[in-house]
Design an enzyme around this catalytic site. Sequence first.
Site, PDB file in Angstrom:
ATOM      1  CG  ASP A  48      -1.749   1.263   1.347  1.00 29.21           C
ATOM      2  OD1 ASP A  48      -2.941   1.175   0.994  1.00 29.21           O
ATOM      3  OD2 ASP A  48      -1.226   2.320   1.752  1.00 29.21           O
ATOM      4  CE1 TYR A  53       0.810   7.709   2.570  1.00 30.30           C
ATOM      5  CE2 TYR A  53       1.451   5.522   1.882  1.00 30.30           C
ATOM      6  CZ  TYR A  53       0.572   6.356   2.524  1.00 30.30           C
ATOM      7  OH  TYR A  53      -0.531   5.812   3.137  1.00 30.30           O
ATOM      8  CG  HIS A 115      -4.166   9.887   0.476  1.00 35.36           C
ATOM      9  ND1 HIS A 115      -2.830   9.868   0.186  1.00 35.36           N
ATOM     10  CD2 HIS A 115      -4.269   9.463   1.752  1.00 35.36           C
ATOM     11  CE1 HIS A 115      -2.163   9.443   1.247  1.00 35.36           C
ATOM     12  NE2 HIS A 115      -3.011   9.192   2.214  1.00 35.36           N
TER      13      HIS A 115
END
Length: 300
Positions: A48, A53, A115
């Site tokens: 994931d 990120y 997200h």
Amino acid sequence: MNFSIDSTVTLNNGVKMPQLGLGVWKINNAGAAQSVQWAIKHGYRAIDTAKQYGNEAGVGEGLTKALADNGLKREDIFLTTKIFNGDQGYESTLKNFDGQLKNLQTDYVDLLLIHWPVDGKYPDTWKALEKIYQEGKARAIGVSNFNITRLQDVLKNGSIKPAVDQMEFNPLCQEVDIKNFCDEHNIHLEAWSPLGGGTVLGDERLQKIADKYNKSVAQVILRWDLQQGIITIPKSVHEERIVQNADLFDFELSDEDVAEIKGYDEDKRSLWYGGFKWHGNPTGFGDAVQSWEDTGEYAK
Ligand code: A2P
């Protein structure tokens, strides 16, 4: 309950998703490439990540290497990524998603999530996800950090039901109402930061339970997730912890202990709204994190 590292749940579109995977939040590209390779070597079949990120390229590199090193095919791995807040909106999501695939060195993902629910934008972002799904570039689509009101909104206005809601979930933060809503609507709850980012690991009550089973607190929490049907994605940059977090299949928590841990809920969400700072990503992804405001609407 007979679980293994290959155990899957069946999402509401029939796609099977491993219940345990590796999360890579707060890992840089090089670290992500390494952690992904360790995880796959040790039997993990789900990874994931998220554009936010800043490590999709590292994940792509690690994935490509791990497939070659372990004689696996792309379809043996379940890959999740997420739409960056700054990319939300219909055209922008479609345009930027292809870049995500390129970084991930693949032509599809298994699960694509919104997200965060950027208000005013997420309905159009959801339409873009539906198109990506219809084009076969995502095998399933879902959301992350969506409360009940926003889930209801997507259910009402979208034409495809989200397969997953990925929420902060750990013994101190159980989002009981959202979990119940998801269960009622055949949406799978997935736990981000299942170990509370490490903060829950020192809990003495959990340590007592762990001692009883001769397991670590991390293992007790992750097993507790599995026994409740929750998808869980612990993060680690240490090989021995990656191994430990998947060594969950030689014990079973009693119903009493599952219930005991359910009693620890404090509705305690993490630092996300409390000043978390990105560790300096030159692409500027961090700006979106820092400018994220808690308007209070997030509350149940
Ligand atoms: P590290 O990456 O240095 O191993 P979460 O998945 O809830 O966000 O938690 C991740 C945090 O917990 C990270 O700080 C990670 O540190 C730590 N962690 C992950 N697995 C374990 C484990 N088995 N024992 C102790 N700490 C762990």
